[in-house]
Design a protein around this motif. Structure first.
Motif, PDB file in Angstrom:
ATOM      1  N   ILE A 125      29.530 -20.726 -38.554  1.00 51.37           N
ATOM      2  CA  ILE A 125      29.241 -20.142 -37.243  1.00 51.37           C
ATOM      3  C   ILE A 125      27.831 -20.540 -36.803  1.00 51.37           C
ATOM      4  O   ILE A 125      26.866 -20.391 -37.548  1.00 51.37           O
ATOM      5  CB  ILE A 125      29.371 -18.606 -37.301  1.00 51.37           C
ATOM      6  CG1 ILE A 125      30.772 -18.189 -37.745  1.00 51.37           C
ATOM      7  CG2 ILE A 125      29.013 -17.988 -35.951  1.00 51.37           C
ATOM      8  CD1 ILE A 125      31.884 -18.681 -36.857  1.00 51.37           C
ATOM      9  N   GLY A 126      27.730 -21.072 -35.579  1.00 52.18           N
ATOM     10  CA  GLY A 126      26.429 -21.427 -35.031  1.00 52.18           C
ATOM     11  C   GLY A 126      25.955 -22.826 -35.360  1.00 52.18           C
ATOM     12  O   GLY A 126      24.922 -23.257 -34.843  1.00 52.18           O
ATOM     13  N   PHE A 127      26.664 -23.545 -36.199  1.00 46.66           N
ATOM     14  CA  PHE A 127      26.247 -24.895 -36.563  1.00 46.66           C
ATOM     15  C   PHE A 127      27.022 -25.917 -35.731  1.00 46.66           C
ATOM     16  O   PHE A 127      28.173 -26.230 -36.015  1.00 46.66           O
ATOM     17  CB  PHE A 127      26.477 -25.136 -38.054  1.00 46.66           C
ATOM     18  CG  PHE A 127      25.419 -24.536 -38.934  1.00 46.66           C
ATOM     19  CD1 PHE A 127      24.398 -25.311 -39.462  1.00 46.66           C
ATOM     20  CD2 PHE A 127      25.427 -23.170 -39.207  1.00 46.66           C
ATOM     21  CE1 PHE A 127      23.417 -24.747 -40.264  1.00 46.66           C
ATOM     22  CE2 PHE A 127      24.451 -22.604 -40.003  1.00 46.66           C
ATOM     23  CZ  PHE A 127      23.436 -23.386 -40.532  1.00 46.66           C
ATOM     24  N   GLY A 128      26.379 -26.413 -34.677  1.00 46.20           N
ATOM     25  CA  GLY A 128      26.984 -27.441 -33.841  1.00 46.20           C
ATOM     26  C   GLY A 128      28.195 -26.960 -33.078  1.00 46.20           C
ATOM     27  O   GLY A 128      29.127 -27.740 -32.842  1.00 46.20           O
ATOM     28  N   LYS A 129      28.194 -25.695 -32.683  1.00 51.67           N
ATOM     29  CA  LYS A 129      29.357 -25.130 -31.998  1.00 51.67           C
ATOM     30  C   LYS A 129      28.902 -24.327 -30.785  1.00 51.67           C
ATOM     31  O   LYS A 129      27.865 -23.662 -30.820  1.00 51.67           O
ATOM     32  CB  LYS A 129      30.156 -24.247 -32.952  1.00 51.67           C
ATOM     33  CG  LYS A 129      30.653 -25.015 -34.189  1.00 51.67           C
ATOM     34  CD  LYS A 129      31.273 -24.092 -35.219  1.00 51.67           C
ATOM     35  CE  LYS A 129      31.726 -24.889 -36.441  1.00 51.67           C
ATOM     36  NZ  LYS A 129      30.598 -25.244 -37.327  1.00 51.67           N
TER      37      LYS A 129
END
Length: 328
Positions: free
Chosen positions: A236-240
């Motif tokens: 969650i939150g990584f490159g999204k």
């Protein structure tokens, strides 16, 4: 059927195909073929506990991992424990006393734009804290991408490796984990070699992240790490985007089809601010608890959080409601 042998029950699947979506009772899943039968077996199987020296992690109910950053620049608590191993270890022990099952300790920030830390500095930050925690009987995971840091941390008493690059950033990491036979958390990111925050366009973020993790599990298994010692994290939150993150959390139950325990790390993340009038990092407790309880509802076995006492209390109430519902 029980979801991953845990406290959640289900009676049907939503099947997505070329002809749209339909609901299939669990009793009829074999009619969909070998692939569906394999996923069903993985989704329903109880996750084997991790026996880690004198400590055992069981995965039949959600557990809390407390985040302990020994960094000057982490997005939430950077600088709080730098250059004071004793105070950092005390903070970790306080998390355990509040109900955390383990402490997830890192010496390098993985926020967007963070500077890469030399492995020697990362070891110097983390090893003294791990030694203190391990001597006190704490269960510690090391949050790092670097094989040398993993090795030093495991030698100091850490028991688990948690790698945001899924053992792809450092060419020696996979061999090190296989040789040490320690459990590992594999997190999805779209560009693990570059830091994890490159943005891509997903057509089906749940399906694509699932496929990426499935391929990565197969590679790690082939290198000698049993699937029973692998945990997955959807990143969650990584490159999204915000929409991607919301879809991943709503679709979290699908990841039980990988046959591994699931870690959810959504605590204090940017998506909470985006949904709550740009709330500051230290004002995201409510959103963090909402995401943690959503994760528990969907069977996540480990919730990685900053706010340990509050999350543990929320899970106690959640557990009480589940117990009563099952008894009734």
């Amino acid at each position: 059927m029980r979801l991953a042998g845990g406290m959640q029950w289900f009676s049907a699947y939503e099947v997505v195909g070329d002809t749209g979506r339909r609901t299939v009772p669990v009793a009829d899943i074999a009619s969909l073929g070998e692939r569906a039968a394999l996923l069903h077996a993985r989704i329903t199987a109880l996750r084997a506990p991790w026996v880690l020296g004198e400590r055992t992690l069981r995965f039949d109910q959600p557990l809390v991992a407390g985040i302990l950053n020994i960094t000057p620049d982490s997005f939430s608590d950077g600088g709080r424990h730098v250059d004071d191993p004793a105070a950092a270890a005390d903070a970790g022990m306080a998390m355990l006393a509040a109900g955390a099952a383990l402490v997830d300790l890192g010496g390098e920030s993985t926020r967007p734009g963070a500077t890469t830390v030399w492995e020697g500095d990362e070891i110097a930050r983390t090893r003294p804290v791990i030694e203190r925690l391990a001597a006190a009987g704490a269960l510690v995971s090391i949050d790092t991408r670097k094989a040398a840091v993993m090795d030093a941390a495991l030698s100091a008493g850490a028991r688990i490796v948690n790698d945001v690059s899924a053992l792809l950033w450092d060419e020696g990491a996979l061999a090190l984990v296989a040789a040490r036979q320690c459990p590992v958390v594999l997190m999805h990111s779209p560009d693990p070699h570059k830091g994890g925050h490159g943005r891509v366009s997903y057509r089906d973020v749940v399906g694509e992240v699932f496929a990426w993790l499935e391929a990565r599990i197969a590679a790690v298994e082939a290198a000698g790490v049993p699937r029973a010692r692998i945990m997955v994290d959807p990143g969650i939150g990584f490159g999204k985007s915000l929409a991607d993150n919301l879809a991943l959390i709503n679709g979290l139950a699908a990841f039980h089809g990988l046959g591994c325990p699931i870690m959810l790390g959504a605590s204090r993340k940017r998506m909470i601010g985006a949904l709550s009038n740009e709330a500051a990092v230290d004002a995201r407790l409510g959103g963090s608890l909402a995401l943690a309880l959503k994760g528990a509802d969907l069977g996540a076995q480990i919730l990685r959080v900053h706010d340990v006492p509050e999350t543990v209390q929320a899970l106690h109430v959640w557990r009480g409601l589940r117990d009563r519902a099952l008894a009734g």
